[in-house]
Write a protein that holds these residues in place. Sequence first.
Motif, PDB file in Angstrom:
ATOM      1  N   MET A   1       0.848  -1.176   0.000  1.00 17.14           N
ATOM      2  CA  MET A   1       0.000   0.000   0.000  1.00 17.14           C
ATOM      3  C   MET A   1       0.891   1.236   0.000  1.00 17.14           C
ATOM      4  SD  MET A   1      -3.374   0.877   0.411  1.00 17.14           S
ATOM      5  CE  MET A   1      -3.973  -0.677   1.022  1.00 17.14           C
ATOM      6  N   ARG A   2       0.695   2.097  -0.978  1.00 19.09           N
ATOM      7  CA  ARG A   2       1.457   3.347  -1.001  1.00 19.09           C
ATOM      8  C   ARG A   2       0.494   4.512  -1.182  1.00 19.09           C
ATOM      9  NH1 ARG A   2       2.651   4.970  -6.441  1.00 19.09           N
ATOM     10  NH2 ARG A   2       1.745   3.464  -7.861  1.00 19.09           N
ATOM     11  N   VAL A   3       0.883   5.663  -0.708  1.00 19.88           N
ATOM     12  CA  VAL A   3       0.074   6.869  -0.820  1.00 19.88           C
ATOM     13  C   VAL A   3       0.823   7.872  -1.678  1.00 19.88           C
ATOM     14  CG1 VAL A   3      -0.899   8.821   0.451  1.00 19.88           C
ATOM     15  CG2 VAL A   3      -1.167   6.506   1.325  1.00 19.88           C
ATOM     16  N   VAL A   4       0.099   8.428  -2.635  1.00 20.19           N
ATOM     17  CA  VAL A   4       0.687   9.378  -3.578  1.00 20.19           C
ATOM     18  C   VAL A   4      -0.208  10.599  -3.706  1.00 20.19           C
ATOM     19  CG1 VAL A   4       1.829   7.550  -4.902  1.00 20.19           C
ATOM     20  CG2 VAL A   4      -0.432   8.347  -5.597  1.00 20.19           C
ATOM     21  N   ALA A   5       0.395  11.710  -4.133  1.00 19.23           N
ATOM     22  CA  ALA A   5      -0.396  12.880  -4.509  1.00 19.23           C
ATOM     23  C   ALA A   5      -1.095  12.542  -5.821  1.00 19.23           C
ATOM     24  CB  ALA A   5       0.503  14.094  -4.674  1.00 19.23           C
ATOM     25  N   LEU A   6      -2.377  12.844  -5.897  1.00 20.15           N
ATOM     26  CA  LEU A   6      -3.116  12.546  -7.126  1.00 20.15           C
ATOM     27  C   LEU A   6      -2.870  13.632  -8.170  1.00 20.15           C
ATOM     28  CD1 LEU A   6      -6.497  11.259  -5.643  1.00 20.15           C
ATOM     29  CD2 LEU A   6      -4.558   9.926  -6.482  1.00 20.15           C
ATOM     30  N   SER A   7      -3.003  13.251  -9.435  1.00 20.46           N
ATOM     31  CA  SER A   7      -2.816  14.186 -10.548  1.00 20.46           C
ATOM     32  C   SER A   7      -4.018  14.086 -11.486  1.00 20.46           C
ATOM     33  CB  SER A   7      -1.525  13.854 -11.301  1.00 20.46           C
ATOM     34  OG  SER A   7      -1.655  12.591 -11.938  1.00 20.46           O
ATOM     35  N   THR A   8      -4.025  14.909 -12.492  1.00 16.50           N
ATOM     36  CA  THR A   8      -5.161  14.942 -13.425  1.00 16.50           C
ATOM     37  C   THR A   8      -5.447  13.577 -14.034  1.00 16.50           C
ATOM     38  OG1 THR A   8      -3.702  15.668 -15.201  1.00 16.50           O
ATOM     39  CG2 THR A   8      -4.867  17.380 -13.989  1.00 16.50           C
ATOM     40  N   SER A   9      -4.422  12.786 -14.251  1.00 16.43           N
ATOM     41  CA  SER A   9      -4.640  11.465 -14.857  1.00 16.43           C
ATOM     42  C   SER A   9      -5.378  10.512 -13.913  1.00 16.43           C
ATOM     43  CB  SER A   9      -3.309  10.843 -15.303  1.00 16.43           C
ATOM     44  OG  SER A   9      -2.479  10.610 -14.187  1.00 16.43           O
ATOM     45  N   ASP A  10      -5.414  10.846 -12.619  1.00 17.95           N
ATOM     46  CA  ASP A  10      -6.109  10.015 -11.637  1.00 17.95           C
ATOM     47  C   ASP A  10      -7.593  10.357 -11.513  1.00 17.95           C
ATOM     48  OD1 ASP A  10      -3.776   8.552 -10.680  1.00 17.95           O
ATOM     49  OD2 ASP A  10      -3.148  10.475  -9.811  1.00 17.95           O
ATOM     50  N   ALA A  11      -8.033  11.405 -12.169  1.00 17.88           N
ATOM     51  CA  ALA A  11      -9.418  11.878 -12.014  1.00 17.88           C
ATOM     52  C   ALA A  11     -10.467  10.795 -12.310  1.00 17.88           C
ATOM     53  CB  ALA A  11      -9.662  13.119 -12.858  1.00 17.88           C
ATOM     54  N   PRO A  12     -10.331   9.990 -13.367  1.00 26.46           N
ATOM     55  CA  PRO A  12     -11.363   8.964 -13.598  1.00 26.46           C
ATOM     56  C   PRO A  12     -11.458   7.934 -12.463  1.00 26.46           C
ATOM     57  CG  PRO A  12     -10.139   9.360 -15.622  1.00 26.46           C
ATOM     58  CD  PRO A  12      -9.410  10.076 -14.513  1.00 26.46           C
ATOM     59  N   GLN A  13     -10.316   7.452 -11.965  1.00 24.65           N
ATOM     60  CA  GLN A  13     -10.332   6.501 -10.845  1.00 24.65           C
ATOM     61  C   GLN A  13     -10.860   7.155  -9.573  1.00 24.65           C
ATOM     62  OE1 GLN A  13      -7.400   3.312  -9.884  1.00 24.65           O
ATOM     63  NE2 GLN A  13      -6.105   4.484 -11.297  1.00 24.65           N
ATOM     64  N   TYR A  14     -10.486   8.419  -9.365  1.00 22.98           N
ATOM     65  CA  TYR A  14     -10.948   9.154  -8.197  1.00 22.98           C
ATOM     66  C   TYR A  14     -12.471   9.298  -8.249  1.00 22.98           C
ATOM     67  CZ  TYR A  14     -11.714  12.973  -4.926  1.00 22.98           C
ATOM     68  OH  TYR A  14     -12.180  13.754  -3.897  1.00 22.98           O
ATOM     69  N   ARG A  15     -12.995   9.678  -9.398  1.00 24.93           N
ATOM     70  CA  ARG A  15     -14.443   9.831  -9.561  1.00 24.93           C
ATOM     71  C   ARG A  15     -15.152   8.512  -9.257  1.00 24.93           C
ATOM     72  NH1 ARG A  15     -18.595   9.027 -13.294  1.00 24.93           N
ATOM     73  NH2 ARG A  15     -20.128  10.722 -13.354  1.00 24.93           N
ATOM     74  N   GLU A  16     -14.638   7.429  -9.804  1.00 23.95           N
ATOM     75  CA  GLU A  16     -15.247   6.111  -9.586  1.00 23.95           C
ATOM     76  C   GLU A  16     -15.250   5.746  -8.095  1.00 23.95           C
ATOM     77  OE1 GLU A  16     -14.360   1.417 -10.657  1.00 23.95           O
ATOM     78  OE2 GLU A  16     -13.400   2.963 -11.858  1.00 23.95           O
ATOM     79  N   LEU A  17     -14.112   5.949  -7.436  1.00 23.83           N
ATOM     80  CA  LEU A  17     -14.024   5.607  -6.013  1.00 23.83           C
ATOM     81  C   LEU A  17     -14.960   6.481  -5.186  1.00 23.83           C
ATOM     82  CD1 LEU A  17     -12.701   4.020  -3.666  1.00 23.83           C
ATOM     83  CD2 LEU A  17     -10.965   5.849  -3.588  1.00 23.83           C
ATOM     84  N   MET A  18     -14.983   7.779  -5.455  1.00 27.39           N
ATOM     85  CA  MET A  18     -15.808   8.673  -4.649  1.00 27.39           C
ATOM     86  C   MET A  18     -17.301   8.458  -4.903  1.00 27.39           C
ATOM     87  SD  MET A  18     -13.866   9.962  -2.502  1.00 27.39           S
ATOM     88  CE  MET A  18     -15.108  10.985  -1.716  1.00 27.39           C
ATOM     89  N   LEU A  19     -17.707   8.169  -6.106  1.00 27.24           N
ATOM     90  CA  LEU A  19     -19.123   7.867  -6.346  1.00 27.24           C
ATOM     91  C   LEU A  19     -19.514   6.606  -5.584  1.00 27.24           C
ATOM     92  CD1 LEU A  19     -19.622   8.776 -10.109  1.00 27.24           C
ATOM     93  CD2 LEU A  19     -20.328  10.077  -8.081  1.00 27.24           C
ATOM     94  N   TYR A  20     -18.613   5.657  -5.536  1.00 26.52           N
ATOM     95  CA  TYR A  20     -18.846   4.459  -4.729  1.00 26.52           C
ATOM     96  C   TYR A  20     -18.947   4.844  -3.250  1.00 26.52           C
ATOM     97  CZ  TYR A  20     -18.140   0.126  -2.257  1.00 26.52           C
ATOM     98  OH  TYR A  20     -18.286  -0.918  -1.376  1.00 26.52           O
ATOM     99  N   ALA A  21     -18.028   5.691  -2.785  1.00 28.49           N
ATOM    100  CA  ALA A  21     -18.000   6.109  -1.380  1.00 28.49           C
ATOM    101  C   ALA A  21     -19.297   6.803  -0.976  1.00 28.49           C
ATOM    102  CB  ALA A  21     -16.811   7.034  -1.132  1.00 28.49           C
ATOM    103  N   TYR A  22     -19.779   7.705  -1.812  1.00 26.81           N
ATOM    104  CA  TYR A  22     -21.016   8.423  -1.488  1.00 26.81           C
ATOM    105  C   TYR A  22     -22.190   7.468  -1.337  1.00 26.81           C
ATOM    106  CZ  TYR A  22     -18.402  12.583  -2.991  1.00 26.81           C
ATOM    107  OH  TYR A  22     -17.462  13.571  -3.127  1.00 26.81           O
TER     108      TYR A  22
END
Length: 173
Positions: A1-22
């Motif tokens: 498990m690693r933690v990174v600063a997110l970038s614009t290329s991560d936006a689709p995965q971020y959107r998917e995860l957060m819609l799931y989270a909500y």
Amino acid sequence: MRVVALSTSDAPQYRELMLYAYAAAPDAFTSTPEERAAQPESWWVKRVADPSGQSAAFGAIHEGRLVGTVTIEFSAKPKTRHKARLIGMFVHESYRGLGAGAKLVHAALTAARARSEIRLITLTVTEGNAPAITLYERCGFRPFGTEPMAIATPEGYKAKVHMWTPLGAATAV
């Protein structure tokens, strides 16, 4: 498990995860999946890589998959520039207990410490969410009040516990 600063290329995965989270943890967020799903791609890109520098998003990556996230927001207002706010914290249930939550909070605290004007960080957590409250306390946060009826849910109103930590406080990871 690693933690990174997110970038614009991560936006689709971020959107998917957060819609799931909500949807998976509706009491944890003030937004609904429906209202966030309606946001344009540009909103999600700004959330992970704010060009104004007023926020920074971090992601927990496990085997190439984004499984957790947190964002730290900074204030542009002169009277509140000394504070930052931790928001959007979520770790997918399948990956809890592996240290992702603590690593995400630590990344946000580190980003805040990199700004000399930041003196403290605040957050809110839904009352009764003992695992989250325990995590935040382990990371140095302390409650300073409870907002009654902070969010409306189908089951009724839920309170939010307000927490803070001064940046000089030791944090556990």
